[in-house]
Design an enzyme around this catalytic site. Structure first.
Site, mmCIF file in Angstrom:
data_model
loop_
_atom_site.group_PDB
_atom_site.id
_atom_site.type_symbol
_atom_site.label_atom_id
_atom_site.label_comp_id
_atom_site.label_asym_id
_atom_site.label_seq_id
_atom_site.Cartn_x
_atom_site.Cartn_y
_atom_site.Cartn_z
ATOM 1 N N LYS A 35 -34.575 11.116 5.979
ATOM 2 C CA LYS A 35 -34.923 12.052 7.062
ATOM 3 C C LYS A 35 -35.809 11.364 8.092
ATOM 4 O O LYS A 35 -36.369 10.290 7.821
ATOM 5 C CB LYS A 35 -35.623 13.277 6.469
ATOM 6 C CG LYS A 35 -36.961 12.972 5.811
ATOM 7 C CD LYS A 35 -37.458 14.143 4.973
ATOM 8 C CE LYS A 35 -38.800 13.807 4.334
ATOM 9 N NZ LYS A 35 -39.169 14.769 3.281
ATOM 10 N N TYR A 244 -64.467 0.287 26.395
ATOM 11 C CA TYR A 244 -65.010 1.491 27.053
ATOM 12 C C TYR A 244 -66.338 1.901 26.424
ATOM 13 O O TYR A 244 -66.470 1.958 25.195
ATOM 14 C CB TYR A 244 -64.020 2.654 26.935
ATOM 15 C CG TYR A 244 -62.873 2.556 27.917
ATOM 16 C CD1 TYR A 244 -63.110 2.568 29.289
ATOM 17 C CD2 TYR A 244 -61.572 2.448 27.469
ATOM 18 C CE1 TYR A 244 -62.054 2.473 30.191
ATOM 19 C CE2 TYR A 244 -60.508 2.357 28.358
ATOM 20 C CZ TYR A 244 -60.760 2.372 29.722
ATOM 21 O OH TYR A 244 -59.716 2.282 30.612
HETATM 22 C C1 PLP Z 1 -39.366 14.195 1.995
HETATM 23 C C2 PLP Z 1 -38.793 14.787 0.763
HETATM 24 C C3 PLP Z 1 -38.448 13.973 -0.331
HETATM 25 C C4 PLP Z 1 -38.843 12.516 -0.424
HETATM 26 O O1 PLP Z 1 -40.231 12.490 -0.725
HETATM 27 P P1 PLP Z 1 -41.025 11.113 -0.904
HETATM 28 O O2 PLP Z 1 -42.396 11.546 -1.281
HETATM 29 O O3 PLP Z 1 -40.998 10.438 0.426
HETATM 30 O O4 PLP Z 1 -40.343 10.328 -1.948
HETATM 31 C C5 PLP Z 1 -37.755 14.552 -1.388
HETATM 32 N N1 PLP Z 1 -37.472 15.870 -1.385
HETATM 33 C C6 PLP Z 1 -37.832 16.695 -0.366
HETATM 34 C C7 PLP Z 1 -37.489 18.138 -0.443
HETATM 35 C C8 PLP Z 1 -38.517 16.183 0.734
HETATM 36 O O5 PLP Z 1 -38.870 16.997 1.722
#
Ligand code: PLP
Length: 348
Positions: A35, A244
């Site tokens: 994702k 700054y």
């Molecule tokens: C993002 C996500 C994962 C992966 O999680 P990690 O901690 O990056 O391994 C798995 N399942 C769901 C539902 C997620 O939102």
């Protein structure tokens, strides 16, 4: 070269998937979460590499991420959508053969009406209170849903980065109570859950951050490095200030390098006077305030001063840099991935 470059080691990415696949156990399939454009690193090269390593089930957040992924994966691998089936998604889901992980009764109704017979999975809420059917809702629709043959039953752990958290066992028990006896493929573990051991693995694990070299998979290989070009070097005399508002003043004559990155490039302003850049194993403390496009740092220990300093590299990984500003490696990856030109090495 005037800007920083993010270098992404695809061979390390593939090695991390293989290591998490081994940790998942022999009878358990290992998916891959890609994702947010592959955690910022580029969904195309990331997914192609992981597919070559052996991943057959990929996970994205929303259907809009589907086209880029389907294009590199071709027709074979499964693509699951955590956000489920949102209004207006039917065409993308059908054309790309996406599998929405339905989160609510509304989504179930929408999916079955719009795409009868099209595969889907079910996301169950076991205590995170983020996405998925609550136990009572599931109870009400379970028999009807099971008769439609969902491809996957899944839930997500809220505290799996902490093996001692009591919430892990509580969510596991809830997940079992909701899904035992269904005979369907199940998935509970992301990276953290994969490391909690076989009770958490079911038929499919779905790591994300561990693939990209982040905690809690501390044995993973670093995947990302970021070097920032030095634009100019000067000797700052004792008593003079840097940056700054002159928030840092030299106690003694100090060699200061100005590098080409700042908060507009994701180098958090909270790194002012506290963060480090590195030249191999030599730390170069950040001096004064981080500007929009520039950072000053102490290179007195270096002779000669290199052409670039590392913000991410062997001495400082994503979690170390994240800790310096009170965030997590996930945010460093997704922030940097958007802002820098990406260079891929170690093609799988
Ligand atoms: C993002 C996500 C994962 C992966 O999680 P990690 O901690 O990056 O391994 C798995 N399942 C769901 C539902 C997620 O939102």
């Amino acid at each position: 070269m005037g800007t920083g470059h993010l270098t992404i080691d695809l061979a390390a990415l593939a090695d991390n998937w293989r290591a998490l696949d081994a940790a998942s156990g022999a009878d358990v399939e290992t998916g891959a979460v890609v994702k947010a454009n592959g955690y910022g690193l580029g969904a195309g090269p990331v997914a192609r590499t992981l597919a070559r390593a052996g991943a057959r089930r990929f996970f994205i957040a929303v259907a809009e991420e589907g086209p880029a992924l389907r294009e590199v994966l071709g027709g074979g691998p499964d693509i699951y959508v955590f956000g489920g089936h949102m209004a207006g998604d039917a065409e993308l889901i059908r054309e790309l053969g996406l599998i929405p992980l339905l989160n609510s009764i509304d989504q179930l109704t929408r999916h079955i009406e719009a795409l009868p017979g099209h595969p889907f999975g079910i996301q169950l809420d076991t205590g995170m209170n983020r996405l998925g059917l609550e136990p009572e809702e599931w109870q009400a629709v379970r028999d009807i849903v099971l008769s439609a043959g969902p491809a996957l039953l899944m839930s997500h752990l809220a505290s799996s980065d902490d093996p001692d958290a009591a919430q892990n066992a509580a969510q596991l028990a809830t997940f079992r109570a909701m899904t035992d006896g269904t005979g369907l493929p199940r998935s509970l573990a992301a990276t953290g859950g994969t490391l909690l051991g076989p009770d958490y693995h079911f038929e499919l694990t779905r790591p994300g951050i561990g693939l990209y070299g982040g905690a809690p998979f501390t044995e993973g290989k670093p995947v990302v490095s970021l070097s920032l070009p030095v634009i100019q070097t000067r000797l700052v005399r004792a008593g003079e200030g840097v940056g700054y508002s002159a928030t840092w003043t030299a106690d003694e004559d100090t060699l200061v390098a100005t590098v080409a990155a700042g908060y507009a490039d994701g180098m958090d302003r909270a790194l002012s006077n506290t963060g480090m850049l590195w030249a191999g194993d030599v730390p170069c403390p950040i001096l004064g305030r981080v500007s929009m496009d520039l950072i000053g740092c102490d290179v007195s220990a270096l002779d000669p001063v290199p052409e670039a300093l590392e913000a991410l590299g062997p001495a400082q990984g994503i979690d170390a840099l994240a800790a310096a500003t009170g965030t997590i490696g996930y945010e460093v990856l997704t922030t940097f991935g958007r802002r820098y030109a990406r260079r891929f090495t170690g093609h799988a």
